[in-house]
Design an enzyme around this catalytic site. Structure first.
Site, PDB file in Angstrom:
ATOM      1  N   SER A 139      87.475  64.610  42.291  1.00 31.17           N
ATOM      2  CA  SER A 139      89.153  64.121  43.504  1.00 31.17           C
ATOM      3  C   SER A 139      89.192  66.426  43.617  1.00 31.17           C
ATOM      4  O   SER A 139      88.570  67.339  43.547  1.00 31.17           O
ATOM      5  CB  SER A 139      90.144  64.795  42.382  1.00 31.17           C
ATOM      6  OG  SER A 139      91.278  65.126  43.613  1.00 31.17           O
ATOM      7  N   TYR A 152      95.937  67.182  35.765  1.00 32.85           N
ATOM      8  CA  TYR A 152      95.071  66.302  36.493  1.00 32.85           C
ATOM      9  C   TYR A 152      93.372  67.190  36.881  1.00 32.85           C
ATOM     10  O   TYR A 152      92.285  66.202  36.576  1.00 32.85           O
ATOM     11  CB  TYR A 152      95.227  65.383  37.161  1.00 32.85           C
ATOM     12  CG  TYR A 152      95.051  64.940  38.905  1.00 32.85           C
ATOM     13  CD1 TYR A 152      93.965  63.231  38.279  1.00 32.85           C
ATOM     14  CD2 TYR A 152      94.730  64.906  39.342  1.00 32.85           C
ATOM     15  CE1 TYR A 152      93.256  62.222  38.676  1.00 32.85           C
ATOM     16  CE2 TYR A 152      94.323  64.310  40.477  1.00 32.85           C
ATOM     17  CZ  TYR A 152      93.646  63.303  40.459  1.00 32.85           C
ATOM     18  OH  TYR A 152      92.348  62.115  41.078  1.00 32.85           O
TER      19      TYR A 152
END
Length: 245
Positions: A139, A152
């Site tokens: 990501s 995350y």
């Protein structure tokens, strides 16, 4: 690697980037192995692509036994595994003082440990073949320091480091390990995060980024498979990536 004729195993294949990658690989002539927990979705996708060239295997990728069985099923049907796309993942939105340790452990299991165990499961076959490609989906959030994204981001930053080291370790086996860093993508991802879903939606909405299509992410993953490059991203330059405005 030539994708045409290759056997491509995709985790998280029931939707989003995973589903788009499976479809794109199939259109490029690959045989695809679809792993996800949502059995009905992957069976429908396998039927759509043609069951002679697509195999749906219901699988919780955090369960090492299930992953090993899925790899065995793929080899039994197609005789080989050329590509692994570690796409399955989940977000966690919470400030550091509010992160539930159990949520954090679950996200680490899915985002970090599962790609490792899936890699370990396919390596014997790739080494036997003398070649392979592994693409880990990260990501672009790791290049920012957005409040609420710590857990995350940490899981994806750790995956990037693990991938870089795996790339160095597996180079002599002719196995290319690559990272793909998407930006915000038009999927159900943000609505399924652990923790503060409303906060995640607000952060995404205020980012100023235009959500990209999962098909664009899939095309970038296929480019990495073909080239064996170390990484690619779809993140705008102003957010730390290479995508020009």
């Amino acid at each position: 690697m030539d994708i045409s004729g290759a056997v491509v195993l995709v985790t998280g294949a029931s939707s989003g980037i995973g589903g788009a990658t499976a479809r794109a690989a199939s259109r490029a002539g690959a045989r695809v192995v679809l792993l996800a927990r949502r059995e009905e979705r992957i069976r429908q996708l396998a039927k759509e692509r043609g069951e002679s060239v697509a195999l749906a295997v219901p699988c919780d990728v955090t369960d090492r036994v299930q992953v090993a069985a899925a790899v065995e099923a793929a080899i039994e049907k197609f005789g080989r595994i050329d590509v692994l796309v570690n796409n399955a993942g989940q977000g966690l939105q919470a400030t550091v003082d509010a992160i539930d340790p159990e949520d954090f452990r679950a996200v680490l299991e899915l985002n970090l440990v599962a790609p490792l165990t899936a890699t370990q499961a396919v390596l014997p076959q790739m080494r036997k073949q003398g070649a392979g490609a592994i693409v880990n989906v990260g990501s672009g959030i790791i290049w920012s320091s957005l409040p609420g994204s710590g857990a995350y981001s940490a899981s994806k930053a750790a995956l990037a480091k693990l991938s870089a080291i795996a790339r160095a370790e597996l180079a002599d086996d002719n196995i290319a390990v690559s990272m793909m860093f998407p930006s915000i993508t038009e999927t159900e991802f943000v609505r399924t995060v652990r923790g503060d879903v409303a906060g995640a939606l607000k952060m995404e909405g205020s980012s100023g980024l235009v959500p990209q299509s999962p098909e664009g992410a899939a095309d970038t993953i296929l480019d990495l498979i073909r080239s064996g490059a170390e990484q690619a991203d779809l993140v705008p330059e102003e957010y730390g990536g290479t995508l020009k405005s």
